[in-house]
Design a protein around this motif. Structure first.
Motif, PDB file in Angstrom:
ATOM      1  N   GLY A 104      46.218  37.915  42.183  1.00 36.48           N
ATOM      2  CA  GLY A 104      46.676  37.840  43.575  1.00 36.48           C
ATOM      3  C   GLY A 104      48.163  37.590  43.680  1.00 36.48           C
ATOM      4  O   GLY A 104      48.865  38.244  44.463  1.00 36.48           O
ATOM      5  N   THR A 105      48.676  36.664  42.881  1.00 33.10           N
ATOM      6  CA  THR A 105      50.117  36.370  42.894  1.00 33.10           C
ATOM      7  C   THR A 105      50.912  37.595  42.465  1.00 33.10           C
ATOM      8  O   THR A 105      51.912  37.960  43.095  1.00 33.10           O
ATOM      9  N   THR A 128      43.573  41.377  51.556  1.00 30.26           N
ATOM     10  CA  THR A 128      42.927  41.146  50.265  1.00 30.26           C
ATOM     11  C   THR A 128      42.414  39.709  50.198  1.00 30.26           C
ATOM     12  O   THR A 128      42.550  38.941  51.144  1.00 30.26           O
ATOM     13  N   ASP A 129      41.856  39.366  49.037  1.00 27.83           N
ATOM     14  CA  ASP A 129      41.294  38.028  48.887  1.00 27.83           C
ATOM     15  C   ASP A 129      42.271  37.041  48.245  1.00 27.83           C
ATOM     16  O   ASP A 129      41.863  36.052  47.644  1.00 27.83           O
ATOM     17  N   ASP A 133      48.170  29.891  48.806  1.00 29.55           N
ATOM     18  CA  ASP A 133      49.057  29.367  47.772  1.00 29.55           C
ATOM     19  C   ASP A 133      49.751  30.504  47.033  1.00 29.55           C
ATOM     20  O   ASP A 133      50.945  30.427  46.707  1.00 29.55           O
ATOM     21  N   GLU A 134      49.019  31.571  46.763  1.00 27.71           N
ATOM     22  CA  GLU A 134      49.610  32.739  46.097  1.00 27.71           C
ATOM     23  C   GLU A 134      50.642  33.409  47.002  1.00 27.71           C
ATOM     24  O   GLU A 134      51.709  33.842  46.536  1.00 27.71           O
ATOM     25  N   THR A 213      43.556  48.083  49.079  1.00 26.79           N
ATOM     26  CA  THR A 213      42.330  47.516  49.640  1.00 26.79           C
ATOM     27  C   THR A 213      41.112  48.320  49.206  1.00 26.79           C
ATOM     28  O   THR A 213      40.077  47.760  48.828  1.00 26.79           O
ATOM     29  N   SER A 214      41.222  49.639  49.249  1.00 25.61           N
ATOM     30  CA  SER A 214      40.107  50.505  48.864  1.00 25.61           C
ATOM     31  C   SER A 214      39.752  50.334  47.393  1.00 25.61           C
ATOM     32  O   SER A 214      38.573  50.230  47.028  1.00 25.61           O
ATOM     33  N   LEU A 215      40.757  50.308  46.531  1.00 27.90           N
ATOM     34  CA  LEU A 215      40.512  50.184  45.095  1.00 27.90           C
ATOM     35  C   LEU A 215      39.875  48.841  44.760  1.00 27.90           C
ATOM     36  O   LEU A 215      38.935  48.760  43.950  1.00 27.90           O
ATOM     37  N   ARG A 216      40.369  47.764  45.380  1.00 28.55           N
ATOM     38  CA  ARG A 216      39.795  46.442  45.117  1.00 28.55           C
ATOM     39  C   ARG A 216      38.358  46.360  45.621  1.00 28.55           C
ATOM     40  O   ARG A 216      37.508  45.714  45.006  1.00 28.55           O
TER      41      ARG A 216
END
Length: 322
Positions: A104-105, A128-129, A133-134, A213-216
């Motif tokens: 994520g970071t 995204t998720d 903090d990230e 977003t689609s790939l994740r």
């Protein structure tokens, strides 16, 4: 609280060169959070602003971009943008993994450096998720290195003997925030070219967020056992493949490109967008733990690598312009 923070952030941006309202708002939110001024009863409202108001701001950002104006840059300048942005976005996450950072970071740093700074990070974070903090670490990166570019980039351009036309393209292709680009452009006489090139990078926000977003989501579907509902999806429909605010951004770009909007509307949109972005990023800043942020040496290292990558690739591409 957000309503009070926005005018303060706008005043700071007016009197401090190179500091945009969004950057000032993040700093203000972080300062208040670090002093314990953000109490629990404020959290629901701040969460609303950091998500819903942010989405509205991103949609309105599209009304500042006219496709014909971007295309007028010519294919060479657009190629500089595409190559430098694409390489930085693709190569930054692997560098983050080598440094031991979370996916994520690494994704948020790649998004902020390659596209348009804090607003791009906030848009990707909302799609995204990734955690708050990230997002805080990634925003710190673009604020730090983007601010340093205001001083460093003109000095490098002078040392390299870069002519004004190429300096304008390099500034727009390499610097993180629109306000930082405008500060360099105004100081060096290449404001129009630099900002137009920067807006060409902003156009890439929608497709990059949509594709990511689609790939994740596809990766998550592959990892979910057959017959098992994805986590958090019970009783709820699947979210759209393309986030609705991203589709709204593209629709706004299309509307602006028709040339049918009255001048009164196009003139007022930037101020409204800046105010909404300042509110959203202030709200996001209130969730930043400065003590944790100061210990993020690896995030700062990734920011340096990513910033160096986009600056070097865009400079190399600019040097090939005819």
């Amino acid at each position: 609280m957000c309503a009070l923070a926005v005018p303060v952030s706008l005043l700071i941006s007016r009197f401090v060169p190179g500091v945009g309202a969004a950057t000032a708002a993040v700093a203000l939110g972080t300062a208040l959070a670090s002093t314990g001024a953000v109490r629990a009863p404020l959290r629901p409202g701040l969460a609303f602003v950091s998500k819903r108001v942010l989405r509205a701001a991103v949609v309105l950002l599209g009304l500042q971009i006219a496709v014909p104006q971007v295309l007028a840059l010519g294919w060479r300048s657009l190629a500089v943008v595409a190559v430098s942005t694409g390489l930085t976005f693709v190569l930054t996450p692997p560098a983050g993994r080598r440094l031991g950072l979370s996916p994520g970071t690494s994704l948020l740093v790649a998004t902020g450096v390659s596209i348009c700074g804090a607003s791009a990070i906030a848009a990707m974070h909302d799609s995204t998720d990734s955690t708050d903090d990230e997002a805080a670490g990634a925003i710190a990166v673009v604020v730090l290195y983007g601010s340093a570019a205001i001083v460093v980039l003109p000095l490098l351009a002078s040392w390299l003997g870069l002519p004004p036309d190429r300096l304008g393209v390099w500034t727009g292709a390499a610097v993180h925030e629109v306000a930082q680009v405008a500060a360099i452009g105004a100081a060096t006489g290449v404001l129009a070219t630099a900002v137009t090139v920067k807006l060409a990078r902003v156009v890439l926000l929608a497709p990059i967020v949509a594709v990511t977003t689609s790939l994740r989501r596809l990766d998550g579907a592959r990892e979910t056992p057959a017959g098992t509902a994805p986590s958090g999806s019970a009783g709820a429909g699947r979210p759209p493949i393309v986030p609705l605010f991203v589709a709204g951004f593209l629709a706004a770009v299309a509307v602006r490109s028709t040339g049918l909007l009255p001048t009164a509307v196009t003139d007022s949109v930037p101020a409204l967008t800046n105010a909404l972005l300042a509110a959203a990023l202030f709200a996001l800043g209130t969730g930043i733990d400065l003590r944790k942020l100061l210990r993020r040496g690896r995030v700062m290292a990734l920011g340096a690598i990513s910033t160096g990558l986009i600056a070097a690739t865009s400079l190399a591409a600019v040097s090939l312009l005819g």
